[in-house]
Design a protein around this motif. Structure first.
Motif, PDB file in Angstrom:
ATOM      1  N   ARG A  10       0.970  -1.355   0.000  1.00 16.69           N
ATOM      2  CA  ARG A  10       0.300  -0.057   0.007  1.00 16.69           C
ATOM      3  C   ARG A  10       1.158   1.650   0.108  1.00 16.69           C
ATOM      4  NH1 ARG A  10      -5.070   1.912   1.618  1.00 16.69           N
ATOM      5  NH2 ARG A  10      -5.297   0.274   2.166  1.00 16.69           N
ATOM      6  N   ALA A  11       1.309   1.500   1.015  1.00 19.13           N
ATOM      7  CA  ALA A  11       2.801   2.425   0.782  1.00 19.13           C
ATOM      8  C   ALA A  11       3.453   2.788  -0.390  1.00 19.13           C
ATOM      9  CB  ALA A  11       3.895   2.206   1.815  1.00 19.13           C
ATOM     10  N   TRP A  12       3.675   1.762  -1.256  1.00 21.27           N
ATOM     11  CA  TRP A  12       4.295   1.449  -2.338  1.00 21.27           C
ATOM     12  C   TRP A  12       2.964   2.266  -3.581  1.00 21.27           C
ATOM     13  CZ3 TRP A  12       9.554   2.583  -3.887  1.00 21.27           C
ATOM     14  CH2 TRP A  12      10.189   1.611  -3.186  1.00 21.27           C
ATOM     15  N   VAL A  73      10.322  -3.022 -10.598  1.00 17.58           N
ATOM     16  CA  VAL A  73       8.877  -2.476 -10.815  1.00 17.58           C
ATOM     17  C   VAL A  73       9.620  -2.913 -12.245  1.00 17.58           C
ATOM     18  CG1 VAL A  73       7.981  -0.279 -11.416  1.00 17.58           C
ATOM     19  CG2 VAL A  73       8.905  -1.580  -8.629  1.00 17.58           C
ATOM     20  N   TRP A  74       7.545  -3.352 -13.331  1.00 17.10           N
ATOM     21  CA  TRP A  74       7.923  -3.145 -15.025  1.00 17.10           C
ATOM     22  C   TRP A  74       7.204  -1.804 -15.156  1.00 17.10           C
ATOM     23  CZ3 TRP A  74       3.634  -3.332 -17.874  1.00 17.10           C
ATOM     24  CH2 TRP A  74       3.534  -3.827 -19.405  1.00 17.10           C
ATOM     25  N   ALA A  75       7.163  -1.039 -16.339  1.00 13.13           N
ATOM     26  CA  ALA A  75       6.345   0.238 -16.113  1.00 13.13           C
ATOM     27  C   ALA A  75       6.301   0.092 -17.744  1.00 13.13           C
ATOM     28  CB  ALA A  75       7.061   1.516 -15.447  1.00 13.13           C
ATOM     29  N   ARG A  76       5.084   0.703 -17.945  1.00 10.96           N
ATOM     30  CA  ARG A  76       4.825   1.009 -19.599  1.00 10.96           C
ATOM     31  C   ARG A  76       3.977   2.310 -19.282  1.00 10.96           C
ATOM     32  NH1 ARG A  76       1.839  -0.983 -24.122  1.00 10.96           N
ATOM     33  NH2 ARG A  76       0.718   0.056 -24.754  1.00 10.96           N
ATOM     34  N   TRP A 147       0.214  -6.093  -8.803  1.00  9.11           N
ATOM     35  CA  TRP A 147      -0.694  -4.962  -8.012  1.00  9.11           C
ATOM     36  C   TRP A 147       0.284  -3.727  -9.257  1.00  9.11           C
ATOM     37  CZ3 TRP A 147      -4.784  -3.669  -5.860  1.00  9.11           C
ATOM     38  CH2 TRP A 147      -5.475  -4.607  -5.200  1.00  9.11           C
ATOM     39  N   SER A 148      -1.060  -2.878  -9.152  1.00  7.67           N
ATOM     40  CA  SER A 148       0.087  -1.683 -10.448  1.00  7.67           C
ATOM     41  C   SER A 148      -0.405  -0.532  -9.218  1.00  7.67           C
ATOM     42  CB  SER A 148      -0.267  -1.497 -11.310  1.00  7.67           C
ATOM     43  OG  SER A 148      -1.793  -1.546 -11.827  1.00  7.67           O
ATOM     44  N   ARG A 149       0.313   0.632 -10.327  1.00 10.65           N
ATOM     45  CA  ARG A 149      -0.581   2.234  -9.611  1.00 10.65           C
ATOM     46  C   ARG A 149      -0.275   2.588 -10.683  1.00 10.65           C
ATOM     47  NH1 ARG A 149       3.574   5.822  -6.626  1.00 10.65           N
ATOM     48  NH2 ARG A 149       4.834   6.278  -7.964  1.00 10.65           N
ATOM     49  N   MET A 163       2.194   3.701 -15.944  1.00  9.32           N
ATOM     50  CA  MET A 163       1.350   2.590 -15.149  1.00  9.32           C
ATOM     51  C   MET A 163       2.413   1.724 -14.841  1.00  9.32           C
ATOM     52  SD  MET A 163       0.330  -0.593 -15.929  1.00  9.32           S
ATOM     53  CE  MET A 163       0.827  -2.054 -16.098  1.00  9.32           C
ATOM     54  N   GLU A 164       2.456   1.390 -13.519  1.00  5.49           N
ATOM     55  CA  GLU A 164       3.984   1.105 -12.863  1.00  5.49           C
ATOM     56  C   GLU A 164       3.272  -0.475 -12.016  1.00  5.49           C
ATOM     57  OE1 GLU A 164       5.790   4.992 -11.997  1.00  5.49           O
ATOM     58  OE2 GLU A 164       3.983   4.538 -10.540  1.00  5.49           O
ATOM     59  N   MET A 165       3.438  -2.255 -12.607  1.00  6.33           N
ATOM     60  CA  MET A 165       3.473  -2.951 -11.493  1.00  6.33           C
ATOM     61  C   MET A 165       4.502  -3.249 -11.254  1.00  6.33           C
ATOM     62  SD  MET A 165       2.018  -5.384 -14.558  1.00  6.33           S
ATOM     63  CE  MET A 165       1.350  -6.419 -14.076  1.00  6.33           C
ATOM     64  N   PHE A 166       4.447  -4.050 -10.076  1.00 10.54           N
ATOM     65  CA  PHE A 166       5.480  -4.002  -8.655  1.00 10.54           C
ATOM     66  C   PHE A 166       5.621  -5.332  -8.248  1.00 10.54           C
ATOM     67  CE2 PHE A 166       3.885  -0.045  -7.954  1.00 10.54           C
ATOM     68  CZ  PHE A 166       4.728   0.938  -7.814  1.00 10.54           C
TER      69      PHE A 166
END
Length: 186
Positions: A10-12, A73-76, A147-149, A163-166
């Motif tokens: 959650r913090a990330w 992290v994988w990010a797009r 989970w992503s943000r 979009m960032e997946m952790f």
């Protein structure tokens, strides 16, 4: 958020400011591994977030963020093609520098609220991430990497979606203090 809470993600998922800067602070060496940067069709979530029509060229950048060699992290990121000729033209020459260098150095860029989201395991985004993760790391992506943000950055009326997946293990790292700001910070 359930599982994300249990892992401490959650913090990330809600940490404001530059993810690159936060990750870099958890280790000695931070790297951006560019997987691809090309024109590609927008995915439905990207079209909706950017308020764009079904057609048009889109610049997509996909990366893995590593700390001390470990992929976390994988990010797009995706931006409509006409914005690349305008306010987001610096994206084309970014190379392996963090996107945060572009986003957090300009006070004219504003960020939407972060939207944590669980990525569908059999959706196009998850499949793309899994293929690229395997090719870039020679290992399967963690099974629970779901989970992503998501957020949208706006400059001169033109929008860029990130979009960032952790990796679940990122929860073991301290994301630093959570501060709320109305615009992106470095």
């Amino acid at each position: 958020m359930g599982i994300a809470d249990r892992w401490g993600l959650r913090a990330w998922l809600r940490a404001p400011g530059s993810l690159s800067k936060r990750l870099a602070a958890t280790g000695l060496r931070f790297e951006v591994q560019v997987l691809r940067q090309t024109t590609a069709p927008l995915r439905p979530q990207e079209r909706a977030a950017l308020g764009l029509p079904r057609r048009g060229l889109t610049l997509v950048r996909e990366v893995i963020l590593r700390v001390d060699g470990r992929p976390l992290v994988w990010a797009r990121s995706a931006v409509h093609g006409h914005a690349v000729a305008g306010p987001w033209k610096a994206l084309k020459g970014l190379g392996s520098r963090p996107l945060g260098h572009l986003l957090y150095d300009d006070p004219r860029i504003h960020r939407s609220e972060l939207q944590p989201r669980r990525v569908t395991r059999h959706g196009a985004t998850h499949r793309q991430m899994q293929r690229q993760w395997l090719a870039a790391t020679d290992t399967e992506a963690p099974a629970l990497m779901q989970w992503s943000r998501n957020s949208v950055f706006t400059r001169h009326g033109q929008q860029l979606r990130v979009m960032e997946m952790f990796v679940p293990d990122v929860a073991l790292r301290d994301p630093g203090p959570l501060r709320r700001k109305s615009r992106p910070r470095r």
